[in-house]
Scaffold this active site. Structure first.
Site, PDB file in Angstrom:
ATOM      1  N   HIS A 195       0.834  -1.190   0.000  1.00 34.08           N
ATOM      2  CA  HIS A 195       0.000   0.000   0.000  1.00 34.08           C
ATOM      3  C   HIS A 195       0.879   1.254   0.000  1.00 34.08           C
ATOM      4  O   HIS A 195       1.911   1.315   0.670  1.00 34.08           O
ATOM      5  CB  HIS A 195      -0.923   0.016   1.225  1.00 34.08           C
ATOM      6  N   HIS A 196       0.437   2.251  -0.767  1.00 35.58           N
ATOM      7  CA  HIS A 196       1.247   3.458  -0.937  1.00 35.58           C
ATOM      8  C   HIS A 196       1.405   4.247   0.356  1.00 35.58           C
ATOM      9  O   HIS A 196       2.311   5.080   0.494  1.00 35.58           O
ATOM     10  CB  HIS A 196       0.624   4.353  -2.015  1.00 35.58           C
ATOM     11  N   SER A 197       0.527   4.027   1.330  1.00 40.04           N
ATOM     12  CA  SER A 197       0.651   4.746   2.598  1.00 40.04           C
ATOM     13  C   SER A 197       1.888   4.324   3.374  1.00 40.04           C
ATOM     14  O   SER A 197       2.354   5.051   4.261  1.00 40.04           O
ATOM     15  CB  SER A 197      -0.602   4.518   3.454  1.00 40.04           C
ATOM     16  N   GLY A 219       4.889   4.123   2.148  1.00 48.39           N
ATOM     17  CA  GLY A 219       5.989   4.990   1.742  1.00 48.39           C
ATOM     18  C   GLY A 219       5.878   5.337   0.271  1.00 48.39           C
ATOM     19  O   GLY A 219       5.052   4.789  -0.458  1.00 48.39           O
TER      20      GLY A 219
END
Length: 498
Positions: free
Chosen positions: A153-155, A157
């Site tokens: 998931h992009h959250s 990094g």
């Protein structure tokens, strides 16, 4: 402004006091429904993957990373809203997925892998555990003997940090104790004289003025895009809701040596060549589409409308990224006092215009790309947009920031990036890698183009909304053929010079 967060998942009620690391506002953006992004990396291997070896390797390295071993904490008053990270014990068995498949009756393993990745991108991640997983497909394809699909998931990094984390788990095949070597940009020598002439000061002022002027123009374009400026509606641009549409992922392995050949003859950078052949490929593809719309059989005829505006909104990491050697050393030690993790999302944006036209000389695409990238190198657009985003988040809140981010992305046409990979063969826990292909899902673009270099290969990865672009393989062909035409033209140019 009211927002529909992701549907809450039944978890144990957690108080805010238990949050070990609060979720930054920038990271919160990646959990908004219309910006819920995941990074997907397809990796090919020379050998079949030993699942037990991979699990043991992950236990010894990557699960020690605090963000990889943390799960989301949700607001007790709003259970669907994530507010921070909390460390948890990672069971790699919950993150390694090995589907039970009958490989013997498969008509096309390559198509199966592409369909698998496309279906995976549409599957929501389990928010009750750390937000990463690895899917192992021991299936022989045209380019590899087995495939692993990383989804993160992009959250967790930014893209560069996550790819660096993955690469820090690899070692050179020729030297199992050495981390991969990444190409470094050759920087020109700077004048080291102790005194400067009046001419030197004049050049410095000219450079500073050019930097400020380019930044001013870029920021004005950014503001105009937020308010009213939209790209031309073409056969590449999606409409509202395209971020939720099923995406088709396709990839093609190109020759990095061919790209370097053009680079050296034209005295440009690899980025210039990559952007140039993409412009050429998009021009060929769009011309064919407009030709079909007119019922014209002459594909060589120029059917492109005048003044097409096509731009890519490119996220730029403005935070220094940890070196592979440092990441590797931090993950190999069990002493928490030696770990100095710097992680998260510190992202600015730049707009990269694509010049769409049919050109008689294929090298003109490279020349225009060099001019475009040259201007972007002399601009502070990414830093200014990052600072502005932080101000909006702080004073106007997450909802306004999310609305602006979505508007900026949806008013442009595509996502585009070029990632630098290792120069030599590397192994992932003893498994030699044949190719790397990275992409992203969940953002409001109908077209995303990624280039990923590795050894003597350059992998072209295209992700599309098939409602907008039903034939992504044709677009791959157009970009690949454009590289061939540019290479041929560059070789002729070299012979002519001689």
């Amino acid at each position: 402004m009211e927002h529909q967060w992701l549907k809450p998942i039944s978890t144990t009620r957690t108080s805010k006091q238990e949050v070990e690391e609060p979720l930054s506002l920038a990271t919160c953006l990646f959990h908004m429904p219309r910006l819920n992004c995941c990074i997907v990396a397809v990796t090919g291997f020379n050998t079949a993957i030993n699942v037990d070896v991979v699990k043991e390797g992950l236990n010894q390295t990557v699960v020690k990373h605090p963000r990889i071993s943390s799960k989301l904490v949700f607001d007790p008053k709003n259970p669907g809203r994530p507010i921070g990270w909390i460390r948890t014990k990672v069971d790699v068995n919950n993150h390694i997925i090995v589907p039970n498949l009958d490989y013997s009756n498969m008509d096309s393993p390559d198509e199966f892998v592409k369909d698998y990745v496309s279906n995976l991108a549409q599957t929501p991640m389990d928010l009750t555990k750390p937000l990463w997983e690895i899917h192992i497909l021991n299936i022989k394809t045209k380019d590899a003997n087995s495939i692993a699909v990383f989804r993160i998931h992009h959250s967790i990094g930014d893209g560069i940090s996550i790819i660096s984390l993955i690469l820090s788990c690899t070692r050179k095949t020729s030297d199992p104790n050495a981390v991969p070597t990444l190409p470094t940009e050759n920087k020109k020598l700077v004048n080291t004289r102790s005194s400067f002439s009046l001419w030197d000061y004049f050049l410095w002022l000219l450079f500073a003025f050019n930097m400020l002027w380019n930044t001013f123009i870029d920021v004005c374009m950014f503001l105009a895009t937020i308010v009213f400026l939209k790209d031309t509606k073409t056969h590449l641009k999606g409409s509202s809701g395209t971020e939720k549409a099923p995406k088709k992922f396709v990839y093609r392995i190109l020759s990095l040596d061919d790209i370097k050949l053009v680079k050296n003859i034209m005295n440009v950078t690899i980025n210039d060549v990559v952007l140039g052949i993409t412009q050429a490929g998009l021009s060929r593809y769009l011309n064919r589409k407009y030709c079909e719309s007119k019922g014209d059989e002459g594909v060589q005829k120029n059917n492109l409308p005048k003044h097409i505006c096509i731009r890519s909104s490119i996220p730029i990491n403005v935070r220094p990224t940890s070196k592979l050697q440092d990441l590797a050393e931090q993950m190999e030690t069990d002493d928490p006092n030696t770990k100095k993790w710097e992680w998260g999302n510190a992202i600015g944006h730049i707009f990269l215009p694509f010049h769409i036209a049919l050109r008689e000389d294929p090298l003109d695409y490279i020349r225009s790309a060099k001019a475009t990238i040259g201007k972007k190198k002399h601009s502070l657009e990414a830093i200014v947009t990052y600072i502005c985003a932080e101000i909006v988040l702080k004073f106007l809140g997450l909802g306004v920031a999310a609305a602006i981010t979505y508007r900026v992305l949806s008013n442009t046409t595509l996502g585009f990036s070029n990632m630098v990979g290792p120069m030599e063969e590397i192994s992932f826990y003893g498994h030699p890698i044949t190719f790397l292909a990275t992409s992203v899902s969940g953002h409001p673009h109908a077209l995303t183009i990624h280039f990923q270099s590795y050894m003597d290969k350059m992998t072209l990865v295209i992700a599309v909304d098939q409602n907008v672009i039903p034939d992504p393989q044709q677009l791959c062909d157009d970009i690949a053929e454009s590289l061939g035409l540019v290479k041929k033209a560059a070789q002729k140019k070299k012979i002519f010079k001689i």
